[in-house]
Motif scaffolding. Structure first.
Motif, PDB file in Angstrom:
ATOM      1  N   PHE A 156       0.806  -1.218   0.000  1.00 13.78           N
ATOM      2  CA  PHE A 156       0.000   0.000   0.000  1.00 13.78           C
ATOM      3  C   PHE A 156       0.839   1.268   0.000  1.00 13.78           C
ATOM      4  CE2 PHE A 156      -3.638   2.613   1.675  1.00 13.78           C
ATOM      5  CZ  PHE A 156      -4.509   2.301   0.647  1.00 13.78           C
ATOM      6  N   ALA A 157       1.973   1.250   0.694  1.00 15.29           N
ATOM      7  CA  ALA A 157       2.777   2.478   0.796  1.00 15.29           C
ATOM      8  C   ALA A 157       3.217   3.006  -0.572  1.00 15.29           C
ATOM      9  CB  ALA A 157       3.971   2.257   1.711  1.00 15.29           C
ATOM     10  N   PRO A 158       3.740   2.170  -1.474  1.00 17.87           N
ATOM     11  CA  PRO A 158       4.107   2.715  -2.789  1.00 17.87           C
ATOM     12  C   PRO A 158       2.914   3.278  -3.556  1.00 17.87           C
ATOM     13  CG  PRO A 158       5.161   0.592  -2.420  1.00 17.87           C
ATOM     14  CD  PRO A 158       4.147   0.763  -1.323  1.00 17.87           C
ATOM     15  N   ALA A 159       1.734   2.674  -3.367  1.00 20.07           N
ATOM     16  CA  ALA A 159       0.537   3.187  -4.040  1.00 20.07           C
ATOM     17  C   ALA A 159       0.138   4.550  -3.476  1.00 20.07           C
ATOM     18  CB  ALA A 159      -0.612   2.196  -3.886  1.00 20.07           C
ATOM     19  N   ILE A 160       0.302   4.729  -2.175  1.00 10.77           N
ATOM     20  CA  ILE A 160       0.001   6.020  -1.555  1.00 10.77           C
ATOM     21  C   ILE A 160       0.974   7.079  -2.053  1.00 10.77           C
ATOM     22  CG2 ILE A 160       0.005   7.286   0.629  1.00 10.77           C
ATOM     23  CD1 ILE A 160      -0.971   4.753   2.001  1.00 10.77           C
TER      24      ILE A 160
END
Length: 267
Positions: A156-160
């Motif tokens: 999720f962090a890279p997508a955020i």
């Protein structure tokens, strides 16, 4: 326990106003490293970590106190009252923008202005309101986070972060998520993503910049447009950026927007 230790407060610069920089979920004060140094040349700046994040004193974390964002808002009010010189401007990223609003509502006159970076008062779609997620989406996100926090962070962090041309920023945000105590992160995620602060922002009179990206997974443009409609003294600035962290991926565009806003209000 003093405030400096509790929130790992760092102060720099001097000037006619004090800018307080507050980070978003899963982050810490280091996320301001590309933006804050430009302001310490002209203002007093204060950076800090929310309790439970970064280098804050984890012994200060109380699940009951921080069961709503109001617990963090009271911390913010204490920090501002202790460290401000001249007018106080709150620069809040993501959920911290709403924490700043709650502090403002609880302590009228606390802030001269808000600069909100990627804010959202409510992440869940509700009738005509577009928050970006259905309730089932948020429930699924939180269930995945509960069962496999490190795996969720890696996905999720890279997508955020977005910023496809700067993959190192996605790695940085992933590492930041993974450094956060998982139990505290799970608690804060539930508080953040299930909050509905639309009543708090309605008719907020404090001058506010709403700084949005044109391609943001977490806070779509419709959120900024909604906030601008219901906040009578607001300025909406949309910048070209993929992701939720323009203070890292587009710091120049972010500072240009903040500078224009501060200038407009004589700060």
């Amino acid at each position: 326990m003093n405030l400096q230790q509790r929130n790992k407060i760092h102060v720099a610069g001097s000037g006619p106003a004090t800018l307080f920089f507050a980070h978003g979920f899963g982050c810490d004060q280091n996320m301001w490293r590309l933006l804050e140094p430009e302001y310490r040349k002209r203002y007093k700046t204060v950076v800090f970590d929310l309790v439970g994040s970064g280098g804050s004193d984890l012994s200060a974390f109380d699940r009951d106190k921080y069961a709503t964002l109001s617990g963090h808002a009271e911390d913010v009010a204490e920090i501002v009252q202790a460290y401000r010189e001249g007018p106080a401007v709150f620069v809040g990223h993501s959920v911290s923008a709403m924490i700043g609003v709650l502090a403002d509502r609880a302590h009228p006159g606390l802030f001269a202005a808000h600069a909100m970076v990627g804010p959202s008062p409510c992440y869940i779609n509700d009738g005509d309101y577009i928050g970006g997620f259905e309730r089932a989406d948020i429930d699924s996100l939180l269930n995945t986070l509960e069962s496999n926090y490190l795996g969720w962070s890696s996905t999720f962090a890279p997508a955020i972060m977005g910023a496809p041309e700067q993959p190192e920023l996605g790695v940085e945000l992933t590492n930041s998520f993974c450094r956060t105590d998982p139990e505290i992160a799970k608690h804060f995620a539930r508080v953040t993503f299930l909050s509905d602060l639309r009543p708090a922002i309605a008719n907020l009179q404090t001058p506010s910049l709403i700084l949005q990206c044109d391609d943001d997974l977490i806070a779509p443009v419709e959120v900024g447009q909604y906030m601008h409609r219901v906040m009578p003294n607001s300025m909406l600035r949309i910048i070209e950026n993929v992701g939720h962290c323009p203070h890292l991926s587009r710091p120049g565009a972010s500072s240009d927007a903040i500078d224009a806003f501060l200038s407009q209000h004589g700060l």
